[in-house]
Design a protein around this motif. Structure first.
Motif, mmCIF file in Angstrom:
data_model
loop_
_atom_site.group_PDB
_atom_site.id
_atom_site.type_symbol
_atom_site.label_atom_id
_atom_site.label_comp_id
_atom_site.label_asym_id
_atom_site.label_seq_id
_atom_site.Cartn_x
_atom_site.Cartn_y
_atom_site.Cartn_z
ATOM 1 N N ILE A 162 0.864 -1.177 0.000
ATOM 2 C CA ILE A 162 0.000 0.000 0.000
ATOM 3 C C ILE A 162 0.902 1.229 0.000
ATOM 4 C CG2 ILE A 162 -1.946 -1.140 1.122
ATOM 5 C CD1 ILE A 162 -1.020 -0.048 3.785
ATOM 6 N N GLU A 163 0.350 2.396 -0.278
ATOM 7 C CA GLU A 163 1.182 3.597 -0.311
ATOM 8 C C GLU A 163 0.413 4.811 0.195
ATOM 9 O OE1 GLU A 163 2.174 5.070 -4.250
ATOM 10 O OE2 GLU A 163 0.745 3.659 -5.141
ATOM 11 N N GLY A 164 1.153 5.737 0.816
ATOM 12 C CA GLY A 164 0.545 6.943 1.378
ATOM 13 C C GLY A 164 0.663 8.131 0.467
ATOM 14 N N SER A 165 0.305 7.968 -0.792
ATOM 15 C CA SER A 165 0.491 9.040 -1.776
ATOM 16 C C SER A 165 -0.655 10.044 -1.788
ATOM 17 C CB SER A 165 0.649 8.432 -3.171
ATOM 18 O OG SER A 165 -0.462 7.605 -3.477
ATOM 19 N N GLY A 166 -1.836 9.668 -1.284
ATOM 20 C CA GLY A 166 -2.979 10.574 -1.316
ATOM 21 C C GLY A 166 -2.956 11.577 -0.185
ATOM 22 N N SER A 167 -3.676 12.681 -0.368
ATOM 23 C CA SER A 167 -3.672 13.735 0.642
ATOM 24 C C SER A 167 -4.326 13.285 1.944
ATOM 25 C CB SER A 167 -4.382 14.978 0.103
ATOM 26 O OG SER A 167 -5.729 14.678 -0.255
ATOM 27 N N ASN A 168 -5.262 12.346 1.873
ATOM 28 C CA ASN A 168 -5.929 11.839 3.077
ATOM 29 C C ASN A 168 -5.203 10.656 3.706
ATOM 30 O OD1 ASN A 168 -8.064 13.642 3.157
ATOM 31 N ND2 ASN A 168 -9.318 12.402 1.769
ATOM 32 N N ASP A 169 -4.155 10.157 3.055
ATOM 33 C CA ASP A 169 -3.462 8.972 3.547
ATOM 34 C C ASP A 169 -2.639 9.336 4.781
ATOM 35 O OD1 ASP A 169 -4.517 8.242 1.163
ATOM 36 O OD2 ASP A 169 -2.661 7.478 0.275
ATOM 37 N N ALA A 170 -2.905 8.657 5.878
ATOM 38 C CA ALA A 170 -2.179 8.959 7.110
ATOM 39 C C ALA A 170 -1.933 7.673 7.885
ATOM 40 C CB ALA A 170 -2.964 9.946 7.973
ATOM 41 N N ILE A 171 -0.806 7.651 8.615
ATOM 42 C CA ILE A 171 -0.552 6.591 9.585
ATOM 43 C C ILE A 171 -0.809 7.189 10.962
ATOM 44 C CG2 ILE A 171 1.126 4.963 10.514
ATOM 45 C CD1 ILE A 171 2.630 5.111 7.860
ATOM 46 N N VAL A 172 -1.741 6.582 11.686
ATOM 47 C CA VAL A 172 -2.140 7.119 12.985
ATOM 48 C C VAL A 172 -2.041 6.012 14.031
ATOM 49 C CG1 VAL A 172 -3.627 8.924 12.035
ATOM 50 C CG2 VAL A 172 -4.573 6.657 12.435
ATOM 51 N N THR A 173 -1.956 6.399 15.300
ATOM 52 C CA THR A 173 -1.774 5.428 16.372
ATOM 53 C C THR A 173 -2.743 5.704 17.513
ATOM 54 O OG1 THR A 173 -0.085 6.758 17.488
ATOM 55 C CG2 THR A 173 0.677 5.182 15.824
ATOM 56 N N LYS A 174 -3.050 4.635 18.267
ATOM 57 C CA LYS A 174 -3.926 4.781 19.428
ATOM 58 C C LYS A 174 -3.783 3.551 20.306
ATOM 59 C CE LYS A 174 -8.756 5.750 20.721
ATOM 60 N NZ LYS A 174 -10.125 6.067 20.207
ATOM 61 N N THR A 175 -3.919 3.750 21.624
ATOM 62 C CA THR A 175 -3.865 2.663 22.595
ATOM 63 C C THR A 175 -5.272 2.321 23.063
ATOM 64 O OG1 THR A 175 -1.700 3.424 23.357
ATOM 65 C CG2 THR A 175 -2.902 1.900 24.790
ATOM 66 N N PHE A 176 -5.573 1.031 23.130
ATOM 67 C CA PHE A 176 -6.868 0.556 23.597
ATOM 68 C C PHE A 176 -6.671 -0.398 24.763
ATOM 69 C CE2 PHE A 176 -7.551 1.703 19.194
ATOM 70 C CZ PHE A 176 -8.796 2.343 19.210
ATOM 71 N N GLY A 177 -7.673 -0.477 25.662
ATOM 72 C CA GLY A 177 -7.654 -1.446 26.744
ATOM 73 C C GLY A 177 -7.051 -0.915 28.024
ATOM 74 N N ASN A 178 -6.986 -1.793 29.004
ATOM 75 C CA ASN A 178 -6.474 -1.460 30.330
ATOM 76 C C ASN A 178 -5.057 -1.984 30.517
ATOM 77 O OD1 ASN A 178 -9.010 -0.307 31.132
ATOM 78 N ND2 ASN A 178 -9.778 -2.404 31.452
ATOM 79 N N ALA A 179 -4.344 -1.345 31.430
ATOM 80 C CA ALA A 179 -2.952 -1.733 31.702
ATOM 81 C C ALA A 179 -2.857 -3.222 31.990
ATOM 82 C CB ALA A 179 -2.415 -0.925 32.877
ATOM 83 N N GLY A 180 -1.901 -3.860 31.342
ATOM 84 C CA GLY A 180 -1.696 -5.292 31.472
ATOM 85 C C GLY A 180 -2.191 -6.067 30.274
ATOM 86 N N SER A 181 -3.157 -5.499 29.561
ATOM 87 C CA SER A 181 -3.707 -6.192 28.378
ATOM 88 C C SER A 181 -4.069 -5.177 27.298
ATOM 89 C CB SER A 181 -4.934 -7.014 28.771
ATOM 90 O OG SER A 181 -5.920 -6.189 29.378
ATOM 91 N N GLN A 182 -3.224 -4.176 27.141
ATOM 92 C CA GLN A 182 -3.498 -3.131 26.158
ATOM 93 C C GLN A 182 -3.113 -3.575 24.750
ATOM 94 O OE1 GLN A 182 -2.558 1.059 28.010
ATOM 95 N NE2 GLN A 182 -1.029 -0.390 28.751
ATOM 96 N N GLN A 183 -3.669 -2.860 23.787
ATOM 97 C CA GLN A 183 -3.274 -3.008 22.388
ATOM 98 C C GLN A 183 -2.837 -1.644 21.864
ATOM 99 O OE1 GLN A 183 -6.623 -4.641 20.263
ATOM 100 N NE2 GLN A 183 -6.249 -6.737 20.956
ATOM 101 N N TYR A 184 -1.737 -1.643 21.107
ATOM 102 C CA TYR A 184 -1.273 -0.418 20.456
ATOM 103 C C TYR A 184 -1.466 -0.588 18.954
ATOM 104 C CZ TYR A 184 1.493 3.800 19.640
ATOM 105 O OH TYR A 184 1.901 5.055 19.272
ATOM 106 N N TRP A 185 -2.306 0.262 18.374
ATOM 107 C CA TRP A 185 -2.688 0.159 16.970
ATOM 108 C C TRP A 185 -1.893 1.147 16.127
ATOM 109 C CZ3 TRP A 185 -7.066 -2.371 14.467
ATOM 110 C CH2 TRP A 185 -7.675 -3.341 15.278
ATOM 111 N N VAL A 186 -1.311 0.645 15.056
ATOM 112 C CA VAL A 186 -0.673 1.472 14.023
ATOM 113 C C VAL A 186 -1.555 1.321 12.787
ATOM 114 C CG1 VAL A 186 1.413 1.916 12.698
ATOM 115 C CG2 VAL A 186 1.582 1.038 15.050
#
Length: 669
Positions: free
Chosen positions: A123-147
């Motif tokens: 895949i490629e980030g060539s478009g103006s709306n294309d972005a890589i964003v991050t966020k953490t979900f869940g509680n400490a000990g069993s969290q997920q980090y999304w890219v």
């Protein structure tokens, strides 16, 4: 034993010396269900809590800034904390690497990929709306980090994520959302070094499984584990037995899907089921040929025969795999609650269609659907939501209609949703499909009536359960919708000039009215009312839907109907529906009258009687007094097919011993 081949997923791939292996998800959705955010472009619909790691408009491949995982995480048996991501879909823990992977992907291991990398390469980030964003979900000990690769480019927009999970050290590659014009051909996997890698089968030409749904409902993921894959690992993934059963139909067939997650081909196994941890039914299967990641569906020959009605927790699992024990018991068993009821109620199916006057296909869908519904008049509830596409969309599109579309993850028009749980294309709709919607068991009686006074609609609903629904459906809602039987002013570009059962307003709103204590002999009465504000307005297109606080789109207040239905918001299952009866029209001083529409008509004529008092005779006469049509009706709402009558003016007479009504009707072809 009956076995049916269901789904061939993926063979194991990659180098034999890789320290990772993967398992494809056996259910749809996001891993662990922690991320429930909708999938939209960053800055244009995506939840603002996501942080931008790399913006769009990258015409040549670039690396993102270095990012930090917000918890302790091990990769390939060693702790890692920082990473960077390329605009071509490669995430690497080798943050000192300088060469950026090119857009054109290949099989791995590949010398252009840094060591210690995870990828959705291609895949490629060539478009103006294309972005890589991050966020953490869940509680400490069993969290997920999304890219999250948000609105990335693969022919058209395409959404993927790489996810790190705290505690388990698992890595997920999530296939999320894609334009119908997208054509992702990616390499999904992990490269340890130039000699060791594992990639999902299909790579480097892996295409998407998920569709256009912006919710996680249709997402698919690949779960990567550090270590060696088990040789014997059979998982029960789904119990296909319908969950709401009628006791008199017992015994029941138990049907399940099993998936081979081990390296060894499975030639024999035992399959088992048990209800409420009772006696175990075991059956042996032989002459199988289930390779790695092959799923198959089996019916148990031993039928399930519960002793009484009630709720049953049914567990299904496999054992004795090729004569050996299963080496991973964590994924062996699938459990499902089956509810057996001693009573049922006649079903009035709820049919919700999503259409648009800008869609040529909607014309065919409306015609085909109507051809089946006409001979089944009075035996269904029909509601149509006009949609916002194809652009510029139907002028009678409403925000609430759009919310129902999102609720069902509808992405095409025309689309028909039956009883909340089955989706069909109304094009080519059949009597058998209609019968399927009727034959679905119901366990509650539902009736309603309504009156119209000026611009106010008053609705009275009566709910009469025939079973104890407590603990079965825990999120029940009564929905009510005011619709217009026939509209004309929303005619647009597809050639249609009249439209039927068009939703105007949900009452009180899209959330409906919560229902509790669904118990037999516990009748509930619910009163609702809605007043349309302001004057009639015709929106220019779907980009400017009606604002109900200042106006409305009702063409004729003498032409309104009301649909009501009870829906479990967790499963979307609609328990029952009803089309409300018109009991009075305050604007006409409650005079008894006959509603007859559309008038003029192209051949389909709807009749609504003020009340049903026995059998009515219907006769039609031409201008010289000749009787050209007659029939008997026994429903308060009836649809007549006058397709054999020529264009012209007619007199319709509807009568019985108590009432007589006369109307002039014009047929225009």
């Amino acid at each position: 034993m009956k076995g049916r081949f269901l789904l061939f997923l993926f063979f194991i791939s990659g180098q034999i010396f890789s320290q990772y292996y993967y398992l494809p998800s056996t259910t749809q959705g996001n891993p662990g269900g922690l991320n429930t955010d909708n999938e939209y472009p960053s800055g244009s619909g995506l939840d603002a809590s996501w942080e931008v790691l790399l913006g769009g408009s990258n015409s040549t491949p670039v690396w993102s800034p270095i990012d930090t995982i917000p918890f302790i995480f091990d990769f390939n048996g060693a702790p890692v904390s920082t990473f960077k991501v390329s605009s071509t879909g490669v995430l690497t823990f080798s943050t000192g690497s300088t060469g950026v992977p090119v857009v054109t992907n290949a099989a791995i291991p590949d010398p252009g990929i840094p060591d210690n990398s995870v990828m959705v390469w291609g895949i490629e980030g060539s478009g103006s709306n294309d972005a890589i964003v991050t966020k953490t979900f869940g509680n400490a000990g069993s969290q997920q980090y999304w890219v999250f690769f948000s609105s990335y480019t693969a022919g058209s927009w395409s959404y993927w994520s790489i996810v790190f999970e705290e505690g388990s050290n698992k890595i997920y590659i999530v296939d999320q959302r894609h334009s119908g014009n997208a054509n992702p051909q990616i390499t999904a996997g992990i490269q340890i070094d130039n000699s060791n890698a594992v990639m999902v089968t299909g790579s480097p030409n892996l295409s998407n499984v998920a569709g256009t749904d912006p919710t996680p409902a249709d997402n698919f993921y690949y779960e990567f584990y550090y270590g060696s894959q088990n040789s014997t690992d059979m998982s029960a993934t789904s119990n296909l037995t319908y969950p709401y059963l009628y006791f008199n139909d017992a015994p029941y067939t138990i049907t399940a899907i099993f998936n081979n997650l081990g390296l060894d081909t499975v030639n024999s196994m035992d399959i088992n089921y048990s209800a409420n941890n009772g006696n175990v039914v075991t059956e042996s299967l032989t002459n199988l040929n289930l390779g790695t990641y092959i799923s198959d569906t089996f019916d148990f020959n031993t039928l399930w025969n519960p002793n009484s009605d009630g709720n049953y927790d049914v567990a299904i699992w496999a054992s004795n795999i090729n004569g050996f024990s299963d080496l991973d018991n964590s994924n062996d068993t699938v459990r499902k609650n089956l509810h057996v009821f001693g009573n049922t109620a006649p079903r009035r199916p709820m049919l919700e269609t999503f259409v648009s006057s800008t869609s040529q296909y909607s014309v065919t869908g409306n015609v085909d659907l109507q051809s089946i519904l006409a001979p089944n008049s009075g035996n269904y509830t029909l509601l149509k939501y006009q949609m916002s596409w194809p652009s510029p969309g139907d002028p009678y599109y409403t925000v609430e209609g759009g919310q129902r579309r999102t609720f069902y993850a509808v992405n095409t028009v025309p689309r028909l949703v039956m009883n909340g749980v089955t989706q069909n294309n109304p094009i080519g709709f059949t009597q058998a499909e209609f019968d399927e919607s009727v034959n679905l068991y119901s366990f509650v009686n539902l009736s309603a009536d309504y009156s119209v006074g000026g611009q106010t609609v008053d609705i009275n609903v009566q709910i009469d359960p025939v079973v104890d629904g407590n603990g079965v459906w825990n999120n029940l809602v009564l929905h009510a919708a005011i619709f217009e039987y026939t509209t004309f002013n929303n005619a647009s570009s597809n050639g249609e000039f009249e439209f039927y059962n068009i939703m105007k307003k949900m009452v009180p709103d899209i959330s409906g009215t919560a229902i509790t204590n669904l118990l037999p002999n516990n009748t509930q009465n619910i009163n609702l009312s809605y007043t349309f504000n302001g004057q009639y307005m015709l929106p220019p297109d779907a980009d400017s839907p009606i604002d109900h606080s200042v106006g409305h789109t009702v063409e004729d207040f003498n032409n309104l109907g009301v649909a009501v239905w009870i829906q479990d918001m967790d499963t979307k299952y609609i328990l029952q529906s009803s089309e409300a009866s018109l009991v009075a029209d305050i604007s006409e001083n409650k005079d008894k009258r006959l509603l007859c529409f559309p008038n003029p008509s192209s051949g389909i004529l709807n009749l609504i009687l003020p009340e049903l008092t026995g059998l009515y005779k219907v006769e039609m006469y031409n201008l010289i007094g000749e009787k050209v049509y007659e029939t008997n009706i026994s429903n308060q709402k009836t649809q007549l097919n006058l397709g054999l009558l020529q264009s012209g003016m007619y007199q319709i007479k509807v009568y019985n011993r108590n009432y007589s009504f006369n109307k002039k009707v014009e047929i225009i072809r």
